[in-house]
Design an enzyme around this catalytic site. Structure first.
Site, PDB file in Angstrom:
ATOM      1  CB  CYS A  47      -7.381  -7.638   2.714  1.00  0.00           C
ATOM      2  SG  CYS A  47      -6.360  -5.970   2.042  1.00  0.00           S
ATOM      3  CB  THR A  67      -7.640  -2.226   7.270  1.00  0.00           C
ATOM      4  OG1 THR A  67      -7.297  -3.047   6.028  1.00  0.00           O
ATOM      5  CG2 THR A  67      -9.288  -3.338   7.654  1.00  0.00           C
ATOM      6  CG  ASP A 113       8.993  -0.591   6.068  1.00  0.00           C
ATOM      7  OD1 ASP A 113       8.326  -0.599   6.008  1.00  0.00           O
ATOM      8  OD2 ASP A 113       9.720  -1.249   6.387  1.00  0.00           O
ATOM      9  CB  VAL A 170      -0.655  -0.040   1.361  1.00  0.00           C
ATOM     10  CG1 VAL A 170      -1.837   1.369   1.252  1.00  0.00           C
ATOM     11  CG2 VAL A 170      -1.744  -1.167   1.648  1.00  0.00           C
TER      12      VAL A 170
END
Length: 460
Positions: free
Chosen positions: A265, A125, A40, A22
């Site tokens: 996901c 999410t 990161d 993403v």
């Protein structure tokens, strides 16, 4: 607060925290129109990017080499930014509860480097309430700043589909939300800089969080229904694919098919929803039922592989099975939460020798996660069954004749023929035609053609 103008004029910078499937596409795309810091915590991943290697295979090595985004693992660079995007994974624990450690860790990192007048947008999410109830207090504690006064937050659920070259970041409508009208408008304008399809302004952060988590839950439930149909129709000796083709001629029939449901996901997000529902005193029925069906499909495939090996008069213990594809979906190198591993582990319980071929899977991740080494197709011979688990484009060029060669080498066929005088090793190798088990999970091959060639063919 007018961050959008500052970014547009390159007086302010955007940070993307978490450079995975993403985050990296976000960083690369935003860098075309703004100054970007890509952060990161993984030194190895950052070094790969600095070497021009796209470990996600989402944007390509060329884009990585040419980007103006500053890729780093030094968090001090985040202090240069006023618009922060958090795009870290949100996995689940072994007990199927949400694992918020990555998003909590990212919140601490951003908080330590947060300056007045900033906006923090979460893309990870989560279940409704995580952004405001969990992340905001962390940001405040780490920064010493007050949310709503010194900085603001928003939520914009990621919708990137790994491996999909059609539905890309720029071509998917972006849902955005903010803690108030001002932050909502700023966040919307920033994303509109790169989203060709436009943005949708959600009524609140919780609405945006909920929208994301039900998108994947809906797909999960629909696929679970297809998987249940597959189980039923296999018992009836009816081809599920043929049934779906017939039913699909109706205009409002939904186009779903049976298969393994893994990844970070669809195979994970429903548990975030049901966890929060349980906290509120409601025990999910449909969502968890669908999850159970999908979680059990790997074992179901393995059991049917064994049944077909028995039909082929194969000795189960020591049988040789080659699995084509181990990533969680096609045309993607990601092996996180792949359900193919369930097939492999179940077959190993029977004492079956399993080899895996996958041209895309990340070898290092595969070893670290599952202790599996990949094989080359040149190493495969004299197998008892082939399982095509993931329909990579690279596998679609393989035809049934090519697959048949993996079952019997000429030398092996000759040794069999010497023991069975009814078999002519130099003719059509009829012996092999009765003993080649082909498990075609996603229906890559035509059933009739496979059966005409003598395969013991099975698919979902």
């Amino acid at each position: 607060m007018n961050i959008y103008d500052g970014i547009k004029e390159r007086k302010e910078k955007i940070s993307v925290v978490g450079l995975g499937y993403v985050g990296m596409p976000l960083a690369i795309t935003f860098a075309k129109v703004a100054d970007v810091i890509g952060f990161d915590i993984s030194i190895e991943k950052v070094q790969s990017y600095l070497n021009g290697i796209d470990v996600t295979k989402e944007v390509g090595n060329k884009a990585i080499k040419e980007t103006t985004a500053v890729i780093t693992n030094e968090e001090k660079h985040l202090r240069e930014c006023k618009f922060h995007i958090v795009a870290v994974p949100t996995p689940i624990n072994n007990d199927k509860t949400p694992n918020l450690k990555p998003v909590i860790g990212a919140s601490k990192t951003v908080g330590r480097n947060l300056t007045k007048g900033s906006i923090v947008v979460f893309e990870s999410t989560v279940y409704p309430g995580v952004t405001e109830d969990i992340c905001v207090p962390i940001l405040e504690k780490e920064s010493g700043l007050k949310c709503g006064i010194d900085f603001k937050v928003g939520y914009s659920p990621e919708r990137i589909n790994p491996g999909d070259k059609v539905h890309r970041l720029e071509t998917i409508i972006k849902v955005v939300s903010g803690m108030d009208e001002e932050s909502l408008n700023e966040i919307a304008k920033v994303y509109e800089m790169i989203i060709e399809a436009g943005v949708y302004k959600a009524e609140s952060i919780k609405v945006a969080e909920a929208a994301k988590v039900i998108e994947n839950s809906q797909r999960d439930i629909n696929i679970a229904f297809m998987n249940e149909l597959s189980i039923i129709f296999n018992k009836m000796n009816i081809d599920t694919n043929a049934v779906l083709k017939a039913a699909g001629t109706k205009w409002n029939f939904l186009n779903f098919s049976p298969g393994l449901v893994g990844g970070h996901c669809i195979g994970v997000d429903p548990y975030y929803l049901t966890y929060k529902a349980a906290e509120m005193g409601y025990h999910s029925q449909i969502v968890l039922s669908g999850r159970k069906i999908n979680d059990d499909m790997g074992k179901y495939v393995a059991e049917n592989t064994v049944k077909n090996l028995i039909k082929a008069d194969k000795q189960i213990k020591g049988a040789k099975v080659t699995v084509f594809g181990i990533t969680f979906k096609e045309n993607c190198p990601d092996v996180r939460n792949t359900k193919v591993i369930d097939i492999i582990r179940e077959l190993e319980e029977f004492g079956i020798d399993v080899n895996v071929i996958d041209p895309l899977a990340d070898k290092e991740d595969l070893w670290n996660e599952y202790r599996i080494n990949l094989s080359s197709i040149d190493e495969i011979k004299n197998i008892d069954a082939a399982i095509f688990a993931v329909p990579h484009e690279e596998f679609k060029v393989i035809n049934l004749k090519d697959v048949k060669k993996l079952f019997f080498s000429r030398e092996y066929a000759t040794s069999i023929a010497s023991k069975k005088d009814t078999i002519q090793a130099n003719s059509n190798l009829n012996y092999e035609n009765k003993n080649a088990v082909l498990i075609d999970i996603k229906g890559m091959f035509e059933r009739k053609e496979a059966e005409d060639m003598g395969y013991l063919y099975w698919r979902l």
